[in-house]
Scaffold this active site. Structure first.
Site, PDB file in Angstrom:
ATOM      1  N   LYS A   1      17.240  35.268  51.910  1.00  0.00           N
ATOM      2  CA  LYS A   1      18.480  35.608  52.612  1.00  0.00           C
ATOM      3  C   LYS A   1      19.626  35.036  51.787  1.00  0.00           C
ATOM      4  O   LYS A   1      19.863  33.824  51.794  1.00  0.00           O
ATOM      5  CB  LYS A   1      18.496  34.991  54.011  1.00  0.00           C
ATOM      6  CG  LYS A   1      19.779  35.315  54.759  1.00  0.00           C
ATOM      7  CD  LYS A   1      19.988  34.382  55.943  1.00  0.00           C
ATOM      8  CE  LYS A   1      21.294  34.678  56.649  1.00  0.00           C
ATOM      9  NZ  LYS A   1      22.476  34.578  55.779  1.00  0.00           N
TER      10      LYS A   1
ATOM     11  N   GLU B   1      17.915  21.540  48.967  1.00  0.00           N
ATOM     12  CA  GLU B   1      18.869  21.085  47.950  1.00  0.00           C
ATOM     13  C   GLU B   1      20.218  21.081  48.655  1.00  0.00           C
ATOM     14  O   GLU B   1      20.797  22.139  48.892  1.00  0.00           O
ATOM     15  CB  GLU B   1      18.810  22.047  46.757  1.00  0.00           C
ATOM     16  CG  GLU B   1      19.295  21.436  45.471  1.00  0.00           C
ATOM     17  CD  GLU B   1      20.749  21.741  45.250  1.00  0.00           C
ATOM     18  OE1 GLU B   1      21.586  20.892  45.653  1.00  0.00           O
ATOM     19  OE2 GLU B   1      21.044  22.799  44.699  1.00  0.00           O
TER      20      GLU B   1
ATOM     21  N   CYS C   1      27.556  21.468  44.386  1.00  0.00           N
ATOM     22  CA  CYS C   1      27.029  20.248  45.020  1.00  0.00           C
ATOM     23  C   CYS C   1      27.071  19.069  44.061  1.00  0.00           C
ATOM     24  O   CYS C   1      26.992  17.923  44.502  1.00  0.00           O
ATOM     25  CB  CYS C   1      25.582  20.432  45.435  1.00  0.00           C
ATOM     26  SG  CYS C   1      25.283  21.913  46.319  1.00  0.00           S
TER      27      CYS C   1
ATOM     28  N   GLU D   1      32.053  15.359  51.106  1.00  0.00           N
ATOM     29  CA  GLU D   1      32.047  16.196  49.900  1.00  0.00           C
ATOM     30  C   GLU D   1      33.330  17.036  49.880  1.00  0.00           C
ATOM     31  O   GLU D   1      33.585  17.802  50.810  1.00  0.00           O
ATOM     32  CB  GLU D   1      30.803  17.089  49.980  1.00  0.00           C
ATOM     33  CG  GLU D   1      30.423  17.739  48.700  1.00  0.00           C
ATOM     34  CD  GLU D   1      29.109  18.536  48.829  1.00  0.00           C
ATOM     35  OE1 GLU D   1      28.714  18.890  49.948  1.00  0.00           O
ATOM     36  OE2 GLU D   1      28.506  18.797  47.780  1.00  0.00           O
TER      37      GLU D   1
HETATM   38  C1  SIN Z   1      24.509  23.404  42.861  1.00  0.00           C
HETATM   39  O1  SIN Z   1      25.565  22.839  42.889  1.00  0.00           O
HETATM   40  O2  SIN Z   1      23.888  23.614  43.900  1.00  0.00           O
HETATM   41  C2  SIN Z   1      23.861  23.856  41.583  1.00  0.00           C
HETATM   42  C3  SIN Z   1      24.522  23.350  40.377  1.00  0.00           C
HETATM   43  C4  SIN Z   1      23.690  23.477  39.136  1.00  0.00           C
HETATM   44  O3  SIN Z   1      22.572  24.004  39.169  1.00  0.00           O
HETATM   45  O4  SIN Z   1      24.159  23.032  38.103  1.00  0.00           O
END
Ligand code: SIN
Length: 485
Positions: A179, A255, A289, A386
């Protein structure tokens, strides 16, 4: 509309059981650079997700029996087709996600690299022969694919977060139902078109884009025929999905969000530190992230570093991702832009200084000025949460011990960066930081060949590298008796 060499890559239906499935409702896909509708795609439903899981389950019976070598060859064709179409796929991504074209094409290459890596790695997953405890027994372990994988992927990396999950899953002999984020379905569907051309069999790879995140999410986390669930996105949503997986005791990989410190010691190469700070803070308009979230600079160099950082940020071109030289594109939506305003208001009310930017960009819409702040303190929301946007927040520190405890004082543990030329300090700090990824003297680490995963509330498991395929297998212990009678 950007020009596409192969307009067959632009799809308006979901991909289920090898067929393009339209629905009664549609989902509008918007260009974040001007908020115009660029396409409509089928708005997938809970029933579509169920159909996709059933198809993936049927196809698992044959896909798991295909040799790893043959699966690798098919994946390799998918990889090659993605690279052959990198410009079209990059343009599609810029169009629906907003990131600058060069960065989008970079993501296509990065995304394809996972397919190449796992096409090879699938051939190197071994069980064990265990020294026996009795002459009449033999002890072995086998690695067998876990079955149907349910995956939910985010808008910030519309291609790479799909391939980083799908490639190891397929290489392991699993089938998958994905998804994608409803804001960026076009990249996901284009990958399906190329998968079909590469010869990935019917039902092995399925994509159900849809606005019913709850309905589709419940199927992927609760269906008894899904053996493993994998998610990239926020920590809050990850916790919810993990709870949903508990009812059927699924394997789970997550993740999730980060809160990356970027530490500059007074022995650092300042030019390098500034360049990499900008790269890791402003990648994808600050929306990753692993983007730098908290910048800590040692007192003696803080003024100099901040002045240089200001100069570097001021040169970044904010523009539509299709414009030449664009470095910062639009943010993804209005909610993301208002969050920047809220974080800035909170920080300035508590004493932070805006040195550059600090408001919406004159281009309007979803564009926000790259912003630099100093006099930042721990009680501000942009330190404890964040940021996920183009705000660089600088604080100073006095000692190594102090900055390590500040850097570790968070529930997140995804990525951390630091700069120092002292080899002893590099080892000490790398060992002391409580993060799944530690990057010294660089802001760049993402690669197919190494594990990407968070500690603490930043996630469970790793993607990429030899670690990234492990969770797509179950281990079976075979205790074989009657040998030495
Ligand atoms: C992410 O921020 O989820 C992935 C970043 C990356 O793979 O470098």
């Amino acid at each position: 509309m950007p020009s596409f060499r192969d307009s067959n890559l632009i799809k308006s239906a979901n991909f289920i059981d090898g067929e393009w499935v339209s629905g009664t409702r549609t989902l509008a896909v918007l260009n974040p650079a001007n908020s115009e509708t660029i396409a409509t795609v089928a708005d997938g439903t809970r029933q579509d997700a169920e159909r996709a899981v059933e198809a993936a389950h049927r196809s698992f019976a044959s896909w798991k029996k295909v040799t790893a070598k043959e699966r690798g060859a098919i994946l390799r064709r998918w990889h090659d087709l993605i690279l052959e179409n990198a410009e079209d796929l990059g343009a599609l991504m810029t169009w629906e996600q907003g990131k600058p074209l060069a960065e989008a094409i970079g993501e296509i290459n990065y995304g394809a690299s996972f397919i190449e890596f796992y096409a090879e790695e699938g051939k190197r997953v071994y069980g064990d022969t265990i020294p026996t405890i009795s002459p009449e027994r033999r002890l072995q372990t086998y690695k067998q694919p876990v079955g149907v994988v349910g995956a939910i992927t985010p808008w910030n990396f519309p291609t790479a977060m799909i391939t980083r999950k799908a490639a190891p899953a397929l290489a392991a002999g699993c089938t998958i139902v994905i998804k994608p984020d409803p804001g960026t379905p076009l990249s996901a569907l284009a990958l399906c078109e190329l998968a079909q051309r590469a010869g990935i069999p019917t039902g092995v790879l399925n994509v159900v884009a849809g606005s019913d995140s709850q309905g589709i999410g419940e199927v992927l986390t609760q269906h008894s025929k899904v053996g493993k669930f994998t998610f990239t996105g926020s920590t809050a949503v990850g916790k919810l999905l993990m709870r949903q997986c508990a009812s059927s005791v699924k394997k789970v990989s997550l993740e999730l969000g980060g809160n990356a410190p970027f530490i500059v010691f007074d022995d650092a190469d300042l030019d390098e530190a500034v360049t990499h700070c900008v790269a890791t803070k402003f990648r994808n308009c600050g929306q990753t992230c692993v983007c730098t979230n908290r910048i800590y600079v040692q007192e003696a160099i803080a003024e100099n570093f901040t002045a240089r950082l200001r100069e570097a940020i001021a040169t970044m071109k904010v523009a539509d991702g299709f414009e030449d030289g664009a470095v910062i594109g639009p943010m993804i939506n209005e909610q993301a832009v208002s969050k920047m305003e809220r974080l800035l208001a909170d920080a300035t009310a508590k004493g932070a200084q805006v040195l550059l930017g600090g408001s919406r960009h004159e281009l309007g819409g979803l564009f926000f000025q790259p912003t630099l702040m100093d006099s930042v303190s721990d009680d501000m929301e942009l330190v404890s949460s964040e940021i996920f946007g183009p705000i660089a927040a600088v604080q100073s520190f006095s000692s190594e011990g102090e900055v390590i405890s500040k850097a570790n004082a968070t529930d997140s543990g995804l990525a951390a960066y630091f700069f120092s030329r002292d080899v002893g300090r590099v080892m000490r700090v790398a060992e002391a930081l409580e993060y799944g990824i530690v990057c010294s003297n660089s802001g760049v680490f993402s690669t197919d060949v190494a594990p990407f995963g968070g500690w603490k509330q930043s996630g469970i498991g790793s993607e990429g590298g030899k670690e990234g395929i492990v969770d797509f297998f179950e281990t079976k212990f075979h205790s074989m008796g009657g040998i030495d009678r």
